[in-house]
Design an enzyme around this catalytic site. Structure first.
Site, short mmCIF file in Angstrom:
data_model
loop_
_atom_site.label_atom_id
_atom_site.label_comp_id
_atom_site.label_asym_id
_atom_site.label_seq_id
_atom_site.Cartn_x
_atom_site.Cartn_y
_atom_site.Cartn_z
N LYS A 28 0.98 -1.10 0.08
CA LYS A 28 -0.01 -0.09 -0.01
C LYS A 28 1.02 1.09 -0.13
O LYS A 28 0.46 2.06 -0.78
CB LYS A 28 -0.96 -0.08 1.09
N ASP A 327 1.97 -0.91 12.17
CA ASP A 327 0.57 -1.23 11.53
C ASP A 327 0.29 -2.86 11.87
O ASP A 327 -0.64 -3.26 11.73
CB ASP A 327 0.54 -1.21 10.02
N ARG A 403 -7.55 -3.19 9.71
CA ARG A 403 -6.73 -4.08 10.54
C ARG A 403 -7.23 -4.48 11.56
O ARG A 403 -6.65 -5.76 12.08
CB ARG A 403 -5.36 -3.32 10.60
C1 S3P Z 1 2.52 4.84 6.26
C2 S3P Z 1 3.09 5.21 7.36
C3 S3P Z 1 2.34 4.85 8.89
C4 S3P Z 1 1.71 3.71 8.58
C5 S3P Z 1 0.62 3.83 7.30
C6 S3P Z 1 1.43 3.91 6.05
C7 S3P Z 1 3.08 5.53 4.79
O1 S3P Z 1 1.90 6.01 9.26
O2 S3P Z 1 0.77 3.48 9.70
O3 S3P Z 1 -0.29 2.62 7.35
O4 S3P Z 1 2.76 4.64 3.79
O5 S3P Z 1 3.91 6.20 4.89
P1 S3P Z 1 2.75 7.00 10.17
O6 S3P Z 1 3.83 7.40 9.02
O7 S3P Z 1 1.79 8.07 10.32
O8 S3P Z 1 3.37 6.31 11.14
#
Ligand code: S3P
Length: 450
Positions: A28, A327, A403
């Site tokens: 993702k 995550d 999740r």
């Molecule tokens: C992500 C960063 C994370 C993660 C999110 C995806 C990203 O969030 O929890 O699902 O793709 O940069 P944070 O950067 O706010 O921790």
């Protein structure tokens, strides 16, 4: 699920071993970035293995709204005809990022140094999440942001007309904030610097380098210092998106807790900034092995094999590991429930501002399944009940959080009584084939709450 549809209750029950190959969808984080950087490059970027979940599709629509030509060639193959750094056009309508914090925060960064305005919104979950962490640094570039109380969505961002480069220390470990600043720095003259005390996922840095930007990372006493030279001409790329380690976590963890299981997850991304869960599981005594390690498209990749692990032990998960598995705490807490002894997760306050308050959502559901938990603002402890020891027999609230839904459905495959979720709809944001993929491995998942 954007939060507007009808809830889809679903129930999981124990029904024998899981086995076979689990071909989980594309990453993702990398999928969002491929679309956004593709839209900022001059010419056509080709992407294969793109995650076609709702979060990423919302980003694809947003890139089209900013003027990029985004084409679906079928089977995960997409192309983006980009507009060049600073080339975004003003969108005609509100940008709806659905459930996606990554989407909205990265896109705000990408437009913040262009002389255009855009209004962003999302579903009830996204509208409740903090945006000040992104708009604060974007203001330093010269952008203006007007949101609801606490900077929440809907929010209008007016990009800087004459952007200036920024030196910013990220106050919370967040790849989204770091990436928003780097993307904004693309259209500012001179050098933009981001400093992070703890290393978070580095897909943006890797991909910017791949697109030809001058970007370097140094490790200093302050942490990681990332320096980007603004106004590069980004060259279009061919990007093969690896499979998502955060999605792989669900079939892998389900295999560890369901008796007799043996599951192979081929081709998953194992960037060290994402691999904390797997390190933790091995420390807990999981029967996990990496096979066929290789590099694809600038990211390390391997096949991961997981077998039922009857002797999982609770451990202390160190705070400094949190960014590399942020995550994965919901599904780790499921595995911890099936281990013996306590699993203590520290430094996890960020879980409270994800798609839901994930500590609260997991704590309430696990308690209802008969598991003893303890929580503080930034820690979460699970008192494991051993393999096959969790009672279950409840329907868990998922709070529009994919999740949380997938975690409880995996738990229900290993509990004495079924476990349901009130709404499996949000799973489509990140893992649209979760239900058929888990069924093909042998999982008993039923529509409706038992
Ligand atoms: C992500 C960063 C994370 C993660 C999110 C995806 C990203 O969030 O929890 O699902 O793709 O940069 P944070 O950067 O706010 O921790």
């Amino acid at each position: 699920m954007s939060g507007h549809g009808k809830a889809i209750p679903m129930t999981a029950r124990a029904g024998g071993r899981l086995s076979g190959r689990a071909e989980v969808p594309g990453d993702k984080s990398i999928s969002h970035r491929a679309l956004i950087l593709g839209a900022l490059a001059v010419g056509e970027t080709r992407i294969t293995g793109l995650l076609e979940g709702q979060d990423v599709m919302d980003t694809a629509r947003a890139m089209a709204a900013f003027g990029a030509e985004v084409t679906d060639h079928g089977g995960g193959a997409w192309s983006v005809h980009g507009l060049g750094t600073g080339g975004f056009a003003e969108p005609e309508d509100v940008i709806d990022c659905g459930n996606s914090g990554t989407g909205v925060r990265l896109i705000m960064g990408a437009m913040a140094t262009s002389p255009i305005a855009a209004t962003f919104t999302g579903d009830a979950s996204l509208r409740a999440r903090p945006m000040g962490r992104v708009t604060d640094p974007l203001r330093l570039f010269g952008a203006e942001a007007h949101g609801r109380a606490g900077g929440r969505l809907p929010l209008t961002l007016k990009g800087a007309v004459t952007p200036v480069p920024v030196r910013y220390t990220v106050p919370v470990p967040s790849a989204q904030v770091k990436s928003a600043v780097l993307l904004a720095g693309l259209n500012a003259p001179g050098e933009t610097m981001v400093i992070e005390a703890e290393a978070t996922r580095d897909h943006t840095e890797r991909m910017l380098a791949g697109f030809g930007a001058a970007i370097r990372t140094e490790t200093t006493t302050e942490g990681r210092v990332i320096t980007l030279t603004g106004q590069p001409e980004l060259r279009p790329q061919t990007i093969a998106v690896p499979r998502d380690p955060s999605s792989a976590a669900f079939p892998v963890c389900a295999a560890l807790i369901v008796e007799g299981s043996d599951v192979l997850v081929p081709g998953i991304g194992l960037n060290p900034t994402r691999a904390g869960l797997y390190e933790t599981l091995i420390e807990m005594g999981a029967d996990l092995s990496y096979e066929n390690m290789r590099e694809e498209g600038g990211e390390p990749v391997a096949d991961l094999r997981a077998r039922f692990s009857p002797d999982l032990r609770g451990i202390e998960v160190p705070a400094e590991r949190a960014p590399s598995m942020i995550d994965e705490y919901p599904i780790l807490s499921v595995v911890a429930s099936c281990a013996t002894g306590a699993t203590v997760m520290r430094g996890v306050a960020e879980l409270r501002v994800k798609e839901s308050d994930r500590i609260d959502a997991m704590a309430r559901g696990l308690e209802a399944c008969g598991v003893r938990v303890e929580e503080t603002r930034d820690s979460f402890t699970i008192h494991g009940m051993g393999a096959g020891g969790v009672t279950g027999g409840t329907v868990c609230a998922t709070h529009l959080d994919h999740r949380i839904a997938m975690s409880f459905l995996c738990l229900g495959l290993a509990t004495r009584r079924p476990v349901g979720v009130d709404d499996a709809g949000p799973i489509a944001t990140s893992f649209p084939v979760f239900e058929p993929l888990m069924r093909a491995l042998g999982a008993t998942l039923e529509r409706g709450a038992a």
